[in-house]
Design an enzyme around this catalytic site. Sequence first.
Site, PDB file in Angstrom:
ATOM      1  NE  ARG A  31      -0.509  -0.351   4.963  1.00 42.83           N
ATOM      2  CZ  ARG A  31      -1.095  -0.467   6.146  1.00 42.83           C
ATOM      3  NH1 ARG A  31      -2.411  -0.441   6.243  1.00 42.83           N
ATOM      4  NH2 ARG A  31      -0.376  -0.598   7.234  1.00 42.83           N
TER       5      ARG A  31
ATOM      6  CD  GLU B  53      -5.620   2.388  11.977  1.00 42.34           C
ATOM      7  OE1 GLU B  53      -4.564   1.826  12.325  1.00 42.34           O
ATOM      8  OE2 GLU B  53      -5.884   2.649  10.799  1.00 42.34           O
TER       9      GLU B  53
ATOM     10  CD  GLU C  91      -2.005  -4.664   8.867  1.00 37.42           C
ATOM     11  OE1 GLU C  91      -3.228  -4.497   8.772  1.00 37.42           O
ATOM     12  OE2 GLU C  91      -1.212  -3.756   9.130  1.00 37.42           O
ATOM     13  CD  GLN C  92      -2.408 -14.593   7.264  1.00 36.98           C
ATOM     14  OE1 GLN C  92      -1.889 -15.512   7.894  1.00 36.98           O
ATOM     15  NE2 GLN C  92      -2.425 -14.572   5.938  1.00 36.98           N
ATOM     16  CG  MET C  93       1.154 -13.233  12.220  1.00 35.48           C
ATOM     17  SD  MET C  93       0.309 -14.771  12.656  1.00 35.48           S
ATOM     18  CE  MET C  93       1.148 -15.175  14.186  1.00 35.48           C
TER      19      MET C  93
ATOM     20  CD  GLU D  38      -1.296   4.620  10.196  1.00 38.40           C
ATOM     21  OE1 GLU D  38      -0.480   3.897   9.601  1.00 38.40           O
ATOM     22  OE2 GLU D  38      -1.609   4.456  11.390  1.00 38.40           O
TER      23      GLU D  38
HETATM   24  C1  GAL Z   1      -1.881   1.227  10.962  1.00 34.27           C
HETATM   25  C2  GAL Z   1      -2.697   1.202   9.690  1.00 34.27           C
HETATM   26  C3  GAL Z   1      -3.689   0.076   9.679  1.00 34.27           C
HETATM   27  C4  GAL Z   1      -3.038  -1.195  10.147  1.00 34.27           C
HETATM   28  C5  GAL Z   1      -2.489  -0.971  11.522  1.00 34.27           C
HETATM   29  C6  GAL Z   1      -1.860  -2.188  12.146  1.00 34.27           C
HETATM   30  O1  GAL Z   1      -0.659   1.809  10.711  1.00 34.27           O
HETATM   31  O2  GAL Z   1      -3.381   2.418   9.527  1.00 34.27           O
HETATM   32  O3  GAL Z   1      -4.191  -0.079   8.381  1.00 34.27           O
HETATM   33  O4  GAL Z   1      -2.027  -1.549   9.274  1.00 34.27           O
HETATM   34  O5  GAL Z   1      -1.503   0.018  11.456  1.00 34.27           O
HETATM   35  O6  GAL Z   1      -1.317  -1.897  13.399  1.00 34.27           O
END
Ligand code: GAL
Length: 691
Positions: free
Chosen positions: A148, A353, A401-403, A187
Amino acid sequence: MTHHKDDAMLQYPRRSILKAGGAGAIGALIAGPMVANAAEPAQGTATMGVCYYPEHWPESRWPIDAAEMRARGITRVRIGEFAWTLMEPRRGRYDWGWLDRVVAVLGDAGLGVVLGTPTATPPAWLVAELPEILPVGANGQTKGFGSRRYYTFSSARYRAECVRIARAMAGRYGRHPAVVGWQIDNEYGCHDTTYSYGPVDLAGFRAWTARRYGTVERLNAAWGAVVWSQQVGSFDEVGLPVATPYDPSPAKLLDYRRYASEQVKLFHDAQVQAIRPSSPGRFVTTNFMGNFTEFDHYPIGDAIDFASWDSYPLGIAAGRDDPRWDRTGYPDITAWNHDVMRAISPAPFWIMEQQPGAVNWARYNPVPMPGMVRLWAWEAFAHGAAVVSHFRWRQGQIGQEQMHAGLNLPDGTISVGGREAAQVAREIAKVGPLPPTARGDVALVFDYQTVWMAEIQPNGAGQQHLDHVQSWYAALRGLGLDVDIVRPGADLAGYRLVVVPSVWIVDDALRSALERCPGTIVIGPRTGSKTADFAIPPTLPPGPLGKSLPVRVTQVAALRAGTAIPVVGTDLAGSAHGWREWLDTALPVLARYDDGEAAVVGSERRWYVGCRGDATFTRALMKAACVKAGLTILPLPDHVRLRRRGDLQFAFNYGPQPWNAPVDAGPFLLGGRRVEPCSLAIWRAGRGMAR
Ligand code: GAL
C-alpha cells in the site's frame, strides 16, 4: 466550514435509533444521537468505535458483526479506506452495491459510519495507466504496485484521481443518514512515503523553488550555494537533494522537506474540498501516526474538523527498546501524542485506531499487560479524546496482518482486548458524559521544522529532537502537571509557565508571543540557532531572542553517548548529556558545569538552558521552573501519571506497583484510592490535588 448539523440530524431515521437501543443494554445507555456533525465530539460522551473490513468477510457475517458491535457498546465504525478496487474495478465502472449494503447494515444496527477514502491503495489498472504516480526511493528505485501507499504526493495527476474517487464516494454517501464523517486517505507518510525522488518530484520541486525565490540569485544566496560551487544558473538546474557523495546544502535539504510537507497538505486539501460540498454536517478528519514528524501536521489541522491518530503504544515503545515498558508502552509517549492532537486541532480528537492486543509490525511484538487495553482507552479520554476506535473488529485470517490482534479472534470469539474494550464501554455508561478539557498548567512549544533541521544537521549522534522535547514533557508530567503542546506562534499569554525545549528558527510570531507572555519562560538549547534560510544568525544563537535574553552561544559540543557533565546550581542538579553549549552572557547564572562555565542562565522569568540533560537534571529544571511560576506540583513515580479533564482527575498506573492517590482524593467515579498496576482511577477534583 459549511456544516449544517441540523440537516443531518433530521435525515437520520428514528427507527435506527430505536433499533440501536435494542441492540444491547450498553448500546442503549451510551448511544446518543447516531449522526455526527462537526461539533459531535464536543458533546462529551466518551464513545467507542472500531475499524472494520467487511470486504474481508462473507456478507452473511455483516449483520451478526454489526449487532455484536452494538451489544459491546460500540457506536462508530470506520470502513472502506483500502477498498478502491472493489469500488471501481475498472476506470469509471463503479460498483457501489456491496458498499451500499454494508453501510445499510451498519446504519440499521445503529452504528455511525466513518468512510475512509481509499487513496492509500490505488487499483492496479490505475497504476498501469499512470505509472508516474509511483514513488521513487532515495536509491533511485521505483516502488511498484503492491502492499500500500505506492504513490507520490507530488503527482498532480494522482491528486486528480483521488479527487475523482472522493467526489464519487461523497456524491453517493455524503448525505447518507448512517454516515457520520470521513477519514481522508490513511496515515500520510507511513512506510517511508513522505519523500519521493522521481521525475514528478523533481519537476515539482523546481517549480516550488522558482515560486519561492523568483530568481536563481536569491535561491543561490538562500542555499549558501557559493560553498562548494553549488550555484545554479537556472531553475532547470535545481536537483533533488539526494544521492550526493556528502551533505547537500542544509538549506536546500530543509527546502525539500518544506516542499514535501506542502505536497501532503495539497493532497489532503484536494480531497477535503472534494467531499465537503456533498456531505454537509459530516466531519472530515485524517488519521495521523504517533511520533511521526515527516510533514508539518499543523496546517493539516486547519483543514479538518478534528485530528485523529492511530495509537499503538507497544509499537512505539519497541522503537525505544526499553524492556521495562514492553507490555505497557511508555507512560509519557502515548500521552504526548494525544496532546499533539490537541495542538493540531482544538476540537476533541479521535483515536481512529487503538491497539487491541499484540501488533505484528514492530521489532518485537509482546502481548499488552492485562488491563492496558482498558487503560489506554481511558487515558485517551482523559486527554480529551471523543472517540476511541479499536483496530480492528476481528483478527484477519487472510492476507497481510494476520498476526495482528483484534477485538475478536479469527474464529469470531471475543479476544482479551475485546473484553477490555467492552468493559470500557460499560464504564463509560457508569461515568457519564465527560467535561470539556480545560487549558493545561504549562505550554510546551513544539515545532515540526525543528525535527527536520535536527535530522539534517544533528552535529553528532543521538540528537533526535523528539527525544529531547519528550524528555521535558515527561519531566513536567512526572510533577503531576497537564501540558498543552502548542504551535510556534500560538498565544502564550494565559500560561504561567511556557517551555520551549528547542525551536531552531524563531520567527516574529514566536518571538513576540514569548515577549508578550507574562509567565515564566524556559528556553532550551539550539533555540534561535538558525535563520529561516538555515544559516547561523549574525548575532549568534539564540538569534532573535537575544534582545530579551542577552546570551551569545559561542561554542557547542555534541557529546559522546554516556558522557555526563555534572551541572550544579541552586535547586538544580544533574548532568548534561548529549549536547552542551558555552554561553557568553552577563545574565545571572542559575547553574554551572563542573568546569565553572554557565549551563543555565536567566533573569527573573526568562531562562536559557545551554544543554540537554539527563532525567535528573531535566526534572530538577522543570521543578525549579514550576516553583518560580507558582505552580503546585505533585512529584509522581515514573509509572504513574495524572490528567485532568474539567473537574475530573484521572490517575493511570503503568505498573508494576500499586499507587495510592492522595488522601483527600475522591469521590471516585472509577476505581479507588489504591490504584492497581495497569489500572486507573477517576475522581471528582476540586478536592484532592486541586490546582
Ligand atoms: C496502521 C494502519 C492500519 C493497520 C495498523 C496495524 O498503521 O493504519 O491499516 O495496518 O496500522 O497496526
